[in-house]
Motif scaffolding. Sequence first.
Motif, mmCIF file in Angstrom:
data_model
loop_
_atom_site.group_PDB
_atom_site.id
_atom_site.type_symbol
_atom_site.label_atom_id
_atom_site.label_comp_id
_atom_site.label_asym_id
_atom_site.label_seq_id
_atom_site.Cartn_x
_atom_site.Cartn_y
_atom_site.Cartn_z
ATOM 1 N N CYS A 1 0.806 -1.246 0.043
ATOM 2 C CA CYS A 1 -0.095 0.020 0.263
ATOM 3 C C CYS A 1 0.722 1.250 0.021
ATOM 4 O O CYS A 1 1.848 1.250 0.778
ATOM 5 N N THR A 2 0.696 2.145 -0.975
ATOM 6 C CA THR A 2 1.599 3.077 -1.074
ATOM 7 C C THR A 2 0.680 4.510 -0.960
ATOM 8 O O THR A 2 -0.343 4.462 -1.704
ATOM 9 N N GLU A 3 1.225 5.548 -0.459
ATOM 10 C CA GLU A 3 0.654 6.966 -0.406
ATOM 11 C C GLU A 3 1.181 7.704 -1.625
ATOM 12 O O GLU A 3 2.408 7.846 -1.816
ATOM 13 N N SER B 1 12.965 -3.188 6.439
ATOM 14 C CA SER B 1 12.453 -1.849 6.763
ATOM 15 C C SER B 1 11.842 -1.305 5.576
ATOM 16 O O SER B 1 10.537 -0.455 5.875
ATOM 17 N N GLU B 2 11.991 -1.412 4.416
ATOM 18 C CA GLU B 2 11.364 -0.900 3.147
ATOM 19 C C GLU B 2 9.826 -1.598 3.276
ATOM 20 O O GLU B 2 8.976 -1.031 2.958
ATOM 21 N N ILE C 1 8.293 -2.846 5.534
ATOM 22 C CA ILE C 1 7.278 -2.466 6.546
ATOM 23 C C ILE C 1 6.794 -1.025 6.290
ATOM 24 O O ILE C 1 5.373 -0.943 6.584
ATOM 25 N N GLY C 2 7.473 -0.296 5.310
ATOM 26 C CA GLY C 2 6.831 1.020 4.911
ATOM 27 C C GLY C 2 5.723 0.821 3.993
ATOM 28 O O GLY C 2 4.936 1.751 3.845
ATOM 29 N N TYR C 3 5.772 -0.381 3.467
ATOM 30 C CA TYR C 3 4.577 -0.730 2.414
ATOM 31 C C TYR C 3 3.288 -1.411 2.968
ATOM 32 O O TYR C 3 2.377 -1.943 2.414
ATOM 33 N N ARG C 4 3.319 -1.572 4.319
ATOM 34 C CA ARG C 4 2.341 -2.583 4.825
ATOM 35 C C ARG C 4 1.003 -1.691 4.775
ATOM 36 O O ARG C 4 1.007 -0.475 4.425
ATOM 37 N N SER C 5 -0.024 -2.565 4.861
ATOM 38 C CA SER C 5 -1.259 -1.782 4.125
ATOM 39 C C SER C 5 -1.826 -0.823 5.326
ATOM 40 O O SER C 5 -1.444 -0.597 6.417
#
Lengths: 365, 509
Positions: B387-389, B494-495, B497-501
Amino acid sequence: MTKEEYWYWFCTIPGFGAAKLQTILAWCGSPKEAFRLSPELLEKFPKVRAKDVTAWRKSISEIDLICRQYHQLEKQNIQFITKEQAGYPGRLLQMYDAPMGLFYRGSLPLDDVPSVAIIGARGCTSYGRETARVLGKQLAQAGIQVISGMALGIDGAGQRGAIEGGGQTFGVLGSGVDICYPKENFALYCQIPEHGGLISEYPPGQKGLAQLFPVRNRIIAGLSDCIIVVEARKKSGTLITVDQALDQGKDIFAVPGRIEDPLSVGCNELIRNGAGILTGVEEILDFFHINAPKEMTGNKKSLKPLANEEKIIYSCLSFQEKQIEEILGETGLTVSQAMIALLQLELKNYIYQPQKNYYARCKDG
Amino acid sequence: MFGCVNSGAILGIDGYPVQVEADVCNGLPSFDMVGFLASEVREARERVRTALKNSGYELLPARTTINLSPADLRKEGNYFDLPIAIAVLVALGMIPADAVEGIFFIGELSLDGSLRPVNGMISLISMAKKEGWHTCVVPSVNGKEGAVIEGISVYGMESLSEVVALLTGKQSFQPVEPERDYAAAQYHGELDFADINGQESVKRATVIAAAGMHNILYVGPPGSGKTMIARRIPTILPALTKEESIEISKVYSICGLLPPEEGLVRMRPFRNPHHTISPTALTGGGAVPRPGEISLANRGVLFLDELPEFQKSTLEILRQPLEDRQVVISRVHGTYVYPTNIVLCAAMNPCKCGYYPDRSLCQCSVAEVHRYLRRISQPLLDRIDICTEVPRLPYREFMGEKSNVTSRALRYQVEQAIGIQKERYRKEEILFNSQLSGGKIKTYCPLGAEEEDLLREVFETMELSARAYHKILKVARTIADLEGAERIQMEHLSEAIGYRSLDKKYWGR
């Protein structure tokens, strides 16, 4: 019927607010006398309408039920205190429309402890939320009681901060104290009675109606010595509380904001009209002549233990949240470099994510 | 006076054999057809009779009976005109019975005797090959499509008289040349990732999604470039293998959507149905079941723009096909199975007005934001790995010429990562990291002590669910593959984790 039962009945008649009850009480002397008041006479009181008389008569006809409700309060873990009893907050007694009785869970604010209200917009920015939280925490650490409305946004954040700081916080509700409104704050609703209290002038079971909230705002203003407005739009419900606080002669502090932020327009306007500028908790401590407690001094974050990239990122962040894209643009780091540094900073509590992939500095330790 | 030829029809995406028998005998003149026929098959009677007459074959006034076997399966479609005509000619003795042995016939006839194309050729020919038949006679338009299947000769014919000439040996024909080498087509449209300025983190997330075939969700305000980025996904998707290409083409062939002059779909599909689409159109179905958008996107990307605007029932229907990678449609006459091996790509605004969490623009109340988000159910969100903003860019960011990374370079990265996965999963049934499940995650995503610690700490502080934990591991595996790393390391984790939903609890507290 006991005296308490009469008082309970007196405070729970639908449609009778504090001002109307005050006039009736002044005429009759006590709720017991008021109970025997004839409807014809009642009609003659100012502002009492036909609808109110019907409600009054109905409540008298249902007096058995009302008495039973009174005796159930204890089971519901709700306490009831009237204006006449000892322990009723002294600050409220100075109001012309002080609530006749208060329902509460937990405790009531102490008269000899300074108390401050933290109020503001429900739909606030994450900067506002963090500011409120840290203010609440620092006030609590300084031993100040934090009063608010347990609403979404600033109110709730301030109270969460106070609990975090190990202090006392009081939520004045616009519904019965057995109802959690808004339901998003359920966790807070459960915590507050253990760290202060939930207070309402409405009987248990009363739903949160839109017209009740401005009325309860006068209690928030009444219970506090000064009011902090963290964020408010130009036309905001928060400003109603401020007006009431001004009527009651309380001091107002507003957190200044950028002139273009719609959520700071209200605050900036307050400042222009003479409110105090709040740039830190120190202003409030000065107001009460309190010295800053130890926890609060010298908690400046040291950047020493941080890795190089973490330092780059931390210095690029501010209290205003930034999206990861912006961080990448400003630091020139790759996505994976930035992600690892951001995660480490977050785990070390230097920064936090108000929204996913938006980052801001933590205001405290 | 009996004739029998081989034919076939489609059920789901596979063909099944049908024997077409004809008997001509004395009696009251008639032309009867039996064998559980749909009306379009029954109408073949008139077409076949007229086509035979116009091709120069005289039908005697005799009692003609046609049977399509097996009799318990309902025959639908326009496949049977040619086999019926040939069976009649065999029964009349105009074609020797041994000339049609081992030959598979398919095609619709027009009244003048010319052959018209039919859908589903690839499935039919692969069935014919499986049945052990040696030759296929198909309409010439379908020839190229049919020749995709190797090991069986396919004749593309113009008319009924040509088919008779072939069978009686009066004229010789060449089978359609199968293509020697399968060459996966490269994307060669005008779209390119180089068109997009900024949005580096979103581009990166997109590359990861393509490299591991992960489902991806873009969240961002209107005009931030979500759709623009999603439309460029086909430019970086890995090339198709021949098997994949045939699997996709089968579905397209059934729907009659194959590109003209091309026997195969050579690009990974990218389908973007409008949000008014009905549940049936998405999954497939109808009185005569047809594959839906989700099957047309098989082995490719299904892009749902404005996700919350889709009907709730339409979205919920996606849950099971995403998990099982196939959709099963049951009807009275049979069960149809369509493949749905897709990458789900979705884009949405964070709230009704689109600007949340920018409070200077968004005036939505917290309840409104929640209501908007609630349109997407948690089970569906759980199926999205990344999931990305997508933030709004300031003017100076998106204007001006910049040397952005091209699709070509990104595609190279993706293909490297796909190559690693292919090697790793050669003994497994899966192809991509996104398909890892349960125990396989443990086997293929081992973590070192340091990484384990990090994940534990994150798990506790961010209050992740077990499902989120697995998703992080799978995505981290893909990131490691993109870097060419054997083991998952700190930066990969780490990266990921940044894309978790989306965690809904953080919205508007």
